[in-house]
Design a protein around this motif. Structure first.
Motif, mmCIF file in Angstrom:
data_model
loop_
_atom_site.group_PDB
_atom_site.id
_atom_site.type_symbol
_atom_site.label_atom_id
_atom_site.label_comp_id
_atom_site.label_asym_id
_atom_site.label_seq_id
_atom_site.Cartn_x
_atom_site.Cartn_y
_atom_site.Cartn_z
ATOM 1 N N THR A 179 -6.450 10.251 -8.712
ATOM 2 C CA THR A 179 -5.694 10.718 -9.879
ATOM 3 C C THR A 179 -4.210 10.439 -9.702
ATOM 4 N N GLU A 180 -3.671 10.766 -8.522
ATOM 5 C CA GLU A 180 -2.262 10.479 -8.301
ATOM 6 C C GLU A 180 -1.990 8.978 -8.306
ATOM 7 N N ALA A 181 -2.892 8.208 -7.707
ATOM 8 C CA ALA A 181 -2.710 6.755 -7.680
ATOM 9 C C ALA A 181 -2.681 6.185 -9.094
ATOM 10 N N VAL A 206 0.836 -1.204 0.000
ATOM 11 C CA VAL A 206 0.000 0.000 0.000
ATOM 12 C C VAL A 206 0.870 1.253 0.000
ATOM 13 N N VAL A 207 0.616 2.130 -0.974
ATOM 14 C CA VAL A 207 1.256 3.437 -1.060
ATOM 15 C C VAL A 207 0.171 4.493 -0.889
ATOM 16 N N PHE A 208 0.278 5.340 0.120
ATOM 17 C CA PHE A 208 -0.698 6.408 0.301
ATOM 18 C C PHE A 208 -0.416 7.538 -0.685
ATOM 19 N N ALA A 222 -2.063 -4.008 -9.504
ATOM 20 C CA ALA A 222 -2.135 -2.691 -8.876
ATOM 21 C C ALA A 222 -3.584 -2.248 -8.865
ATOM 22 N N ILE A 223 -4.006 -1.620 -7.759
ATOM 23 C CA ILE A 223 -5.390 -1.161 -7.645
ATOM 24 C C ILE A 223 -5.412 0.191 -6.951
ATOM 25 N N ALA A 224 -6.151 1.139 -7.529
ATOM 26 C CA ALA A 224 -6.198 2.512 -7.035
ATOM 27 C C ALA A 224 -7.555 2.807 -6.411
ATOM 28 N N VAL A 225 -7.533 3.515 -5.266
ATOM 29 C CA VAL A 225 -8.763 3.926 -4.588
ATOM 30 C C VAL A 225 -8.633 5.385 -4.162
ATOM 31 N N ALA A 226 -9.780 6.014 -3.933
ATOM 32 C CA ALA A 226 -9.818 7.403 -3.471
ATOM 33 C C ALA A 226 -10.791 7.518 -2.317
ATOM 34 N N GLY A 227 -10.450 8.346 -1.336
ATOM 35 C CA GLY A 227 -11.268 8.441 -0.136
ATOM 36 C C GLY A 227 -12.536 9.251 -0.278
#
Length: 377
Positions: A70-72, A63-65, A194-199
Motif C-alpha cells: 500500500t505504501e509502495a 529500490v526504496v524499502f 516503477a514496480i511495487a511488491v509486498a513481503g
C-alpha cells in the motif's frame, strides 16, 4: 483447517525468519549511525537492497524499502504524479477501475487535493484491458499510467509488456502494482518505470515491501525527516524486514517455475469440478490470462458471506475478495467494473492457493458444492 486465502496473507517462511533473527538481536544498530554497530546494519541493508534489485531486474539504487504494498503504491502514484506536475505541469493520470484501493484512493487524492484529471480505462468482462485503450487515454499532460500486473480479486493478468512499450513510446512512466504477481509471474523485464511488491504475500512478515523506481523518474517523497532511502522515504529503516523481504523474494523467484507447473493444473481441475458440480457457479476473471493460484466464482442466488461461513465450518478458509475491503457492505468494485450486477457480485468467493501446493483439491470442490447447497437448500 485448509487455508486458501493466500492472496490476503501468508505465514512467514522458516528461512525468512532465520535470516531476519540476527538483525533483530545481534546486528541491531541504526543503519544511519556512524559507528561499527550502525555500519553493520547499513551493510546488511545494502545487501538486502542489492538482492531485491536483482529479483526485480533494476539497479540497486532504484529500490526504496517501504512498509508494504500500500505504501509502495501510494509513493509511486502520488510521488511520481506530484513531481511531474512540478517539473512539467502534467496533471493527468491513467488507471483502471479494477485496481487496488491503494491506487484508486491515491488517484482520488490527486484529484481532490492537487486538481489532477483521471481517466479510468474500462476493462472487458474478464477484467482485462486492451493496451490500445490505454494508448488512447494518454494525453500530452499525462503524468503517470498505473496498473496492477494481476488483479487481487479475480487474478486476471494484464499485458504489461505491451502497455509498458506504449508508455515508453509516449514518454509516460508506467507504475505496476506487482503485489499479487510476485512468485507467480516474472518481475524482471516488465519495462515498468516503477514496480511495487509486498513481503507478506510470499512468506515475509507483514509491514515489509519495496518500490523500485527508475532513477531518471522524479519522485516527490511522501514522508519527510532524516532523508533516508536517498531522500525518497524518510524514517529509520527496518533492516530485519528488508532482509526478510529479500530472502522471500529470492525464494519465490527460485521456486516460481516449479510452483506454476504444479499449481496451475490443480487450479484448473478445481475450477472444472466447481463449474460441473455447482449449477449456480460462474468463474470470474480471465479464463486464460489469470494467476496460477487464483480461482474466483460467483454463486447466483446465494450470499457470498454465507457460503464462506459454510466453507469454514467444513474446514476451508477462503474469502469474498480483497482483505483490504473486508467488512464492507458494498459489492466488489472489481466485479462491478467487469459488468457483473450488484446482486450477483455480492455472491463472490475467492480461493487463492499457496506456493508449494501439491495435493489434489477434490475435497475443496466437495466442500464448495456442499456449502452452496446448504445455503440455497
Amino acid at each position: 483447517m485448509l487455508y486458501l486465502d493466500n492472496a490476503a496473507t501468508t505465514p512467514v517462511r522458516r528461512e525468512v525468519l532465520e535470516a531476519m533473527t540476527p538483525h533483530l538481536t545481534r546486528t541491531f544498530g541504526n543503519p544511519s549511525s556512524h559507528h561499527t554497530v550502525g555500519e553493520a546494519s547499513a551493510a546488511a541493508l545494502d545487501d538486502a537492497r542489492s538482492r531485491v534489485a536483482r529479483v526485480l531486474g533494476v539497479r540497486t539504487n532504484d529500490v526504496v524499502f517501504t512498509s508494504g504494498g500500500t505504501e509502495a503504491d501510494n509513493l509511486a502514484v502520488k510521488g511520481i504524479a506530484i513531481a511531474a506536475a512540478s517539473t512539467r505541469g502534467a496533471r493527468h493520470v491513467v488507471t483502471l477501475p479494477i485496481e487496488h484501493e491503494a491506487i484508486l484512493e491515491s488517484v482520488a487524492y490527486l484529484h481532490r487535493v492537487h486538481g489532477f484529471d483521471a481517466t479510468l480505462v474500462p476493462v472487458d468482462v474478464h477484467g482485462r484491458v486492451d493496451p490500445a485503450a490505454i494508448e488512447a487515454a494518454i494525453r500530452d499532460d499525462t503524468a503517470l499510467v498505473s496498473i496492477g500486473y494481476a488483479n487481487n480479486e479475480v487474478g486476471t493478468v494484464q499485458d504489461v509488456a505491451s502497455i509498458a512499450a506504449i508508455c515508453r513510446s509516449r514518454g509516460v512512466p508506467l507504475h505496476v502494482d506487482a503485489v499479487q504477481a510476485t512468485g507467480w509471474l516474472p518481475l524482471a523485464g516488465t519495462g515498468a518505470a516503477a514496480i511495487a511488491v509486498a513481503g507478506h504475500k510470499i512468506g515475509a512478515p507483514k509491514g515489509t515491501g519495496a518500490l523500485a523506481v527508475a532513477g531518471r523518474i522524479p519522485l516527490e517523497p511522501l514522508m519527510h525527516g532524516g532523508g533516508q532511502e536517498r531522500g525518497r522515504r524518510s524514517g529509520t529503516q527496518d533492516v530485519a524486514g528488508a532482509v526478510g523481504l529479500a530472502t522471500a523474494l529470492e525464494l519465490a523467484e527460485r521456486e516460481r517455475d516449479e510452483d506454476v507447473a504444479a499449481v496451475a493444473p490443480l487450479r484448473d481441475a478445481f475450477i472444472g469440478q466447481v463449474l460441473d458440480r455447482v449449477p449456480r457457479a460462474r468463474l470470474t476473471g480471465d479464463p486464460v490470462h489469470r494467476l496460477p493460484a487464483t480461482a474466483s466464482f460467483t454463486f447466483a442466488g446465494t450470499s457470498g458471506e454465507a457460503v464462506l461461513l459454510e466453507l469454514e465450518r467444513r474446514g476451508v478458509v477462503s474469502s469474498s475478495g480483497s482483505a483490504c475491503a473486508a467488512g464492507a457492505d458494498d459489492p466488489s468494485h472489481v466485479l462491478l467494473a467487469m459488468g457483473i450486477d450488484r446482486e450477483t457480485a455480492q455472491t463472490s468467493v475467492r480461493f487463492t492457493f499457496p506456493h508449494g501446493l501439491r495435493q489434489s483439491l477434490d475435497a475443496v470442490a466437495d466442500a464448495v458444492a456442499a456449502s452452496v447447497e446448504a445455503v440455497t437448500g
